[in-house]
Design an enzyme around this catalytic site. Structure first.
Site: not given
Lengths: 225, 82
Positions: A89, A197, A199
Protein backbone atom coordinates in the site's frame (compact mmCIF):
# COMPACT_ATOMS: atom_id res chain seq x y z
CA UNK A 1 18.89 -17.27 14.59
CA UNK A 2 15.61 -17.18 12.76
CA UNK A 3 14.19 -14.98 10.10
CA UNK A 4 15.67 -11.49 10.32
CA UNK A 5 13.18 -8.92 9.10
CA UNK A 6 12.84 -5.19 9.66
CA UNK A 7 9.64 -3.16 9.51
CA UNK A 8 10.12 0.54 8.84
CA UNK A 9 7.78 3.03 10.46
CA UNK A 10 7.32 6.50 9.02
CA UNK A 11 5.32 9.26 10.68
CA UNK A 12 1.80 8.38 9.54
CA UNK A 13 2.38 4.67 8.96
CA UNK A 14 -0.54 2.77 10.41
CA UNK A 15 -0.10 -0.84 9.30
CA UNK A 16 3.38 -1.29 10.74
CA UNK A 17 2.13 -3.25 13.72
CA UNK A 18 -0.04 -5.52 11.55
CA UNK A 19 2.97 -6.13 9.33
CA UNK A 20 5.18 -6.97 12.30
CA UNK A 21 2.55 -9.33 13.72
CA UNK A 22 2.13 -11.10 10.38
CA UNK A 23 5.87 -11.58 9.99
CA UNK A 24 6.23 -12.86 13.54
CA UNK A 25 3.27 -15.24 13.25
CA UNK A 26 4.63 -16.80 10.10
CA UNK A 27 8.37 -16.74 10.80
CA UNK A 28 8.33 -17.21 14.56
CA UNK A 29 10.68 -14.25 15.01
CA UNK A 30 9.64 -10.71 15.80
CA UNK A 31 11.02 -8.28 13.22
CA UNK A 32 13.16 -5.32 14.12
CA UNK A 33 11.25 -2.06 14.20
CA UNK A 34 13.03 0.86 12.62
CA UNK A 35 12.09 4.52 12.52
CA UNK A 36 12.26 6.77 9.46
CA UNK A 37 14.97 8.90 11.01
CA UNK A 38 17.28 5.93 11.54
CA UNK A 39 19.87 6.06 8.85
CA UNK A 40 21.44 2.65 9.21
CA UNK A 41 20.02 -0.77 8.57
CA UNK A 42 21.62 -3.76 10.23
CA UNK A 43 23.49 -6.16 7.96
CA UNK A 44 22.16 -9.59 7.15
CA UNK A 45 18.47 -8.76 6.90
CA UNK A 46 16.26 -11.36 5.21
CA UNK A 47 13.45 -8.91 4.50
CA UNK A 48 12.68 -5.22 4.75
CA UNK A 49 8.98 -4.41 4.94
CA UNK A 50 7.49 -0.99 4.22
CA UNK A 51 4.00 -0.88 5.72
CA UNK A 52 0.78 0.82 4.72
CA UNK A 53 -0.48 4.09 6.05
CA UNK A 54 -0.26 7.75 5.14
CA UNK A 55 3.39 8.59 5.64
CA UNK A 56 3.96 12.31 6.12
CA UNK A 57 0.23 12.85 5.60
CA UNK A 58 0.61 12.02 1.89
CA UNK A 59 2.06 15.53 1.50
CA UNK A 60 3.09 16.45 -2.05
CA UNK A 61 2.36 12.94 -3.38
CA UNK A 62 1.69 9.65 -1.57
CA UNK A 63 5.04 8.22 -0.55
CA UNK A 64 7.05 11.16 -1.87
CA UNK A 65 8.36 12.44 1.43
CA UNK A 66 9.04 8.99 2.90
CA UNK A 67 11.00 8.07 -0.22
CA UNK A 68 13.47 10.89 0.59
CA UNK A 69 13.80 10.09 4.31
CA UNK A 70 17.18 9.01 5.71
CA UNK A 71 16.20 5.35 6.18
CA UNK A 72 15.11 5.02 2.57
CA UNK A 73 18.61 5.80 1.33
CA UNK A 74 19.71 2.73 3.26
CA UNK A 75 16.77 0.68 1.98
CA UNK A 76 17.70 1.57 -1.61
CA UNK A 77 21.29 0.51 -1.12
CA UNK A 78 20.24 -2.70 0.66
CA UNK A 79 17.85 -3.50 -2.21
CA UNK A 80 20.69 -2.88 -4.65
CA UNK A 81 22.68 -5.49 -2.77
CA UNK A 82 19.82 -7.98 -3.09
CA UNK A 83 18.04 -7.70 0.25
CA UNK A 84 14.35 -8.52 -0.39
CA UNK A 85 11.94 -5.63 0.08
CA UNK A 86 8.16 -5.83 0.43
CA UNK A 87 6.13 -2.64 0.14
CA UNK A 88 2.42 -2.79 0.87
CA UNK A 89 0.00 0.00 0.00
CA UNK A 90 1.80 3.17 1.10
CA UNK A 91 4.94 1.02 1.05
CA UNK A 92 4.33 0.37 -2.67
CA UNK A 93 3.89 4.11 -3.22
CA UNK A 94 7.17 4.73 -1.39
CA UNK A 95 8.96 2.14 -3.54
CA UNK A 96 7.84 3.78 -6.78
CA UNK A 97 8.73 7.24 -5.48
CA UNK A 98 12.15 5.95 -4.44
CA UNK A 99 12.73 4.51 -7.90
CA UNK A 100 12.97 0.91 -6.72
CA UNK A 101 9.91 0.04 -8.81
CA UNK A 102 8.77 1.65 -12.06
CA UNK A 103 5.57 3.59 -12.57
CA UNK A 104 3.46 5.62 -10.18
CA UNK A 105 0.30 5.23 -8.10
CA UNK A 106 -2.26 7.86 -8.89
CA UNK A 107 -5.63 8.82 -7.43
CA UNK A 108 -8.18 6.01 -7.89
CA UNK A 109 -10.06 6.42 -11.16
CA UNK A 110 -13.38 6.73 -9.34
CA UNK A 111 -11.96 9.39 -6.97
CA UNK A 112 -13.14 7.40 -3.96
CA UNK A 113 -11.20 5.74 -1.19
CA UNK A 114 -11.65 2.00 -1.73
CA UNK A 115 -11.83 -0.23 1.33
CA UNK A 116 -12.96 -3.77 0.64
CA UNK A 117 -11.73 -7.27 0.04
CA UNK A 118 -10.90 -7.87 -3.61
CA UNK A 119 -10.09 -10.95 -5.68
CA UNK A 120 -6.56 -11.06 -7.05
CA UNK A 121 -5.04 -13.49 -9.46
CA UNK A 122 -1.51 -14.69 -8.84
CA UNK A 123 0.12 -14.01 -12.20
CA UNK A 124 3.61 -15.13 -11.35
CA UNK A 125 4.10 -17.82 -8.74
CA UNK A 126 7.82 -18.18 -9.41
CA UNK A 127 8.86 -15.20 -7.32
CA UNK A 128 10.31 -15.09 -3.85
CA UNK A 129 7.01 -13.65 -2.59
CA UNK A 130 4.52 -15.84 -4.41
CA UNK A 131 6.12 -19.28 -4.55
CA UNK A 132 3.58 -20.85 -2.18
CA UNK A 133 0.65 -19.93 -4.42
CA UNK A 134 -0.53 -21.77 -7.51
CA UNK A 135 -0.15 -20.00 -10.81
CA UNK A 136 -3.42 -18.26 -11.67
CA UNK A 137 -4.79 -18.91 -8.18
CA UNK A 138 -7.43 -16.36 -7.20
CA UNK A 139 -6.99 -15.08 -3.67
CA UNK A 140 -8.99 -12.61 -1.59
CA UNK A 141 -7.13 -9.81 0.15
CA UNK A 142 -8.34 -6.42 1.40
CA UNK A 143 -7.42 -3.12 -0.22
CA UNK A 144 -7.72 0.22 1.55
CA UNK A 145 -6.38 3.09 -0.49
CA UNK A 146 -7.10 6.35 -2.25
CA UNK A 147 -4.07 6.35 -4.52
CA UNK A 148 -3.79 2.85 -5.95
CA UNK A 149 -4.32 3.54 -9.62
CA UNK A 150 -1.16 2.11 -11.15
CA UNK A 151 0.26 4.04 -14.08
CA UNK A 152 3.26 3.31 -16.25
CA UNK A 153 3.95 4.21 -19.86
CA UNK A 154 3.35 1.67 -22.62
CA UNK A 155 6.98 0.58 -22.87
CA UNK A 156 7.23 0.00 -19.14
CA UNK A 157 3.96 -1.95 -19.11
CA UNK A 158 5.17 -4.15 -21.97
CA UNK A 159 8.40 -4.81 -20.16
CA UNK A 160 6.61 -5.70 -16.90
CA UNK A 161 4.25 -8.04 -18.72
CA UNK A 162 6.91 -9.69 -20.88
CA UNK A 163 9.31 -10.21 -18.01
CA UNK A 164 6.68 -11.78 -15.74
CA UNK A 165 6.97 -8.91 -13.32
CA UNK A 166 3.23 -8.46 -12.80
CA UNK A 167 2.95 -10.59 -9.67
CA UNK A 168 -0.66 -9.86 -8.81
CA UNK A 169 -3.56 -8.58 -10.84
CA UNK A 170 -7.04 -7.49 -9.76
CA UNK A 171 -9.41 -10.21 -10.94
CA UNK A 172 -12.06 -7.53 -11.40
CA UNK A 173 -11.64 -3.81 -12.05
CA UNK A 174 -10.72 -2.04 -8.82
CA UNK A 175 -9.15 1.39 -9.06
CA UNK A 176 -8.38 2.09 -12.70
CA UNK A 177 -4.90 0.56 -12.65
CA UNK A 178 -3.45 -0.02 -16.09
CA UNK A 179 -3.72 -3.73 -16.96
CA UNK A 180 -5.44 -4.16 -13.57
CA UNK A 181 -2.02 -4.32 -11.97
CA UNK A 182 -2.12 -4.86 -8.19
CA UNK A 183 1.50 -5.80 -7.53
CA UNK A 184 4.79 -5.71 -9.42
CA UNK A 185 8.32 -7.02 -9.03
CA UNK A 186 11.58 -5.29 -9.75
CA UNK A 187 13.99 -6.67 -12.35
CA UNK A 188 15.59 -9.15 -9.95
CA UNK A 189 12.27 -10.26 -8.45
CA UNK A 190 13.45 -9.36 -4.95
CA UNK A 191 11.40 -6.20 -4.53
CA UNK A 192 7.61 -6.52 -4.51
CA UNK A 193 5.20 -3.61 -4.28
CA UNK A 194 1.48 -4.30 -3.92
CA UNK A 195 -1.57 -2.25 -3.00
CA UNK A 196 -3.60 -5.04 -1.29
CA UNK A 197 -2.79 -5.83 2.34
CA UNK A 198 -1.62 -9.43 2.81
CA UNK A 199 -0.86 -8.69 6.47
CA UNK A 200 -4.59 -8.13 7.02
CA UNK A 201 -5.40 -11.60 5.72
CA UNK A 202 -3.28 -14.01 7.70
CA UNK A 203 -5.89 -15.94 9.66
CA UNK A 204 -9.51 -16.92 9.08
CA UNK A 205 -10.66 -14.72 11.96
CA UNK A 206 -9.64 -11.73 9.85
CA UNK A 207 -11.96 -12.82 7.06
CA UNK A 208 -9.27 -14.41 4.93
CA UNK A 209 -5.95 -16.09 5.38
CA UNK A 210 -5.01 -15.82 1.73
CA UNK A 211 -2.24 -13.36 2.53
CA UNK A 212 -0.43 -15.81 4.75
CA UNK A 213 1.12 -17.70 1.86
CA UNK A 214 2.88 -14.56 0.74
CA UNK A 215 4.79 -14.44 4.02
CA UNK A 216 5.23 -18.21 3.98
CA UNK A 217 6.74 -17.91 0.51
CA UNK A 218 9.41 -15.45 1.65
CA UNK A 219 10.14 -17.15 4.94
CA UNK A 220 10.25 -20.60 3.33
CA UNK A 221 12.51 -19.47 0.52
CA UNK A 222 14.97 -17.70 2.79
CA UNK A 223 15.06 -19.89 5.85
CA UNK A 224 15.18 -22.96 3.64
CA UNK A 225 12.57 -25.61 3.31
CA UNK B 1 13.71 35.70 -4.61
CA UNK B 2 10.36 34.11 -5.26
CA UNK B 3 10.06 31.25 -7.71
CA UNK B 4 6.81 29.71 -8.84
CA UNK B 5 6.95 26.04 -9.86
CA UNK B 6 4.08 24.67 -11.93
CA UNK B 7 3.60 20.90 -11.85
CA UNK B 8 1.12 19.38 -14.27
CA UNK B 9 0.18 15.89 -15.40
CA UNK B 10 1.88 14.80 -18.60
CA UNK B 11 -0.32 14.75 -21.69
CA UNK B 12 -1.83 11.29 -22.04
CA UNK B 13 -1.93 10.60 -18.31
CA UNK B 14 -5.56 10.31 -17.25
CA UNK B 15 -6.64 12.94 -14.77
CA UNK B 16 -9.69 11.59 -12.92
CA UNK B 17 -9.81 14.67 -10.73
CA UNK B 18 -9.83 16.95 -13.77
CA UNK B 19 -12.56 14.85 -15.32
CA UNK B 20 -14.73 15.12 -12.22
CA UNK B 21 -14.27 18.90 -12.18
CA UNK B 22 -15.06 19.00 -15.89
CA UNK B 23 -18.37 17.23 -15.24
CA UNK B 24 -19.10 19.56 -12.35
CA UNK B 25 -18.52 22.64 -14.52
CA UNK B 26 -20.91 21.23 -17.10
CA UNK B 27 -23.39 20.49 -14.35
CA UNK B 28 -23.27 24.16 -13.35
CA UNK B 29 -24.27 25.07 -16.88
CA UNK B 30 -20.92 26.26 -18.25
CA UNK B 31 -20.93 25.38 -21.93
CA UNK B 32 -17.90 24.79 -24.10
CA UNK B 33 -15.53 23.35 -21.50
CA UNK B 34 -13.31 21.12 -23.63
CA UNK B 35 -11.04 19.64 -21.00
CA UNK B 36 -9.87 20.20 -17.43
CA UNK B 37 -6.42 19.27 -16.16
CA UNK B 38 -5.43 19.84 -12.56
CA UNK B 39 -1.88 20.56 -11.47
CA UNK B 40 -0.27 22.32 -8.56
CA UNK B 41 1.79 25.39 -8.00
CA UNK B 42 4.59 25.47 -5.48
CA UNK B 43 6.02 28.78 -4.32
CA UNK B 44 9.63 28.81 -3.27
CA UNK B 45 11.41 31.65 -1.52
CA UNK B 46 15.05 31.15 -2.39
CA UNK B 47 18.37 32.87 -1.81
CA UNK B 48 18.96 35.38 -4.59
CA UNK B 49 21.99 33.53 -5.91
CA UNK B 50 20.10 30.25 -6.48
CA UNK B 51 20.69 29.28 -10.08
CA UNK B 52 18.28 27.64 -12.52
CA UNK B 53 20.19 24.41 -12.39
CA UNK B 54 19.57 24.08 -8.64
CA UNK B 55 15.86 24.83 -9.06
CA UNK B 56 15.70 22.28 -11.85
CA UNK B 57 17.22 19.66 -9.57
CA UNK B 58 14.68 20.47 -6.84
CA UNK B 59 11.92 19.83 -9.37
CA UNK B 60 13.42 16.60 -10.64
CA UNK B 61 14.37 15.14 -7.29
CA UNK B 62 11.24 15.96 -5.32
CA UNK B 63 8.71 18.51 -6.51
CA UNK B 64 7.58 16.61 -9.61
CA UNK B 65 7.29 12.89 -10.28
CA UNK B 66 8.64 12.65 -13.82
CA UNK B 67 6.81 9.37 -14.44
CA UNK B 68 3.50 11.21 -14.56
CA UNK B 69 4.23 14.92 -14.29
CA UNK B 70 5.87 17.77 -16.21
CA UNK B 71 7.11 20.91 -14.53
CA UNK B 72 8.13 24.43 -15.33
CA UNK B 73 9.25 27.32 -13.16
CA UNK B 74 9.47 31.07 -13.32
CA UNK B 75 11.19 33.71 -11.25
CA UNK B 76 8.79 36.32 -9.98
CA UNK B 77 9.72 39.96 -10.07
CA UNK B 78 9.80 42.19 -6.99
CA UNK B 79 6.34 43.02 -5.76
CA UNK B 80 4.65 40.31 -7.75
CA UNK B 81 2.81 38.11 -5.35
CA UNK B 82 4.00 34.56 -5.48
Amino acid sequence: MGFRAAVITFPGSNCDRDMAVAIEKVSGTAPLRLWHGDSELPDGLDLIALPGGFSYGDYLRSGAMAARSPIMQSVVSAADKGVPVLGVCNGFQVLTEAGLLPGALMRNAGQNFICRTVPLSVENNQSLFTGAYDSGEVIRIPVAHHDGNYFADDDTLDRLENEGRVALRYAEPCNGSRNDIAGILNRTGKVLGMMPHPERAIEPELGSNDGRKLFESVVGALVGA
Amino acid sequence: MKVRVLVSLKPGVLDPQGRAVHHALEGLGFAGVQDVRIGRTIELDLADDTNDEAIDRMCRQLLANLVIEDYSFERLGDGESA
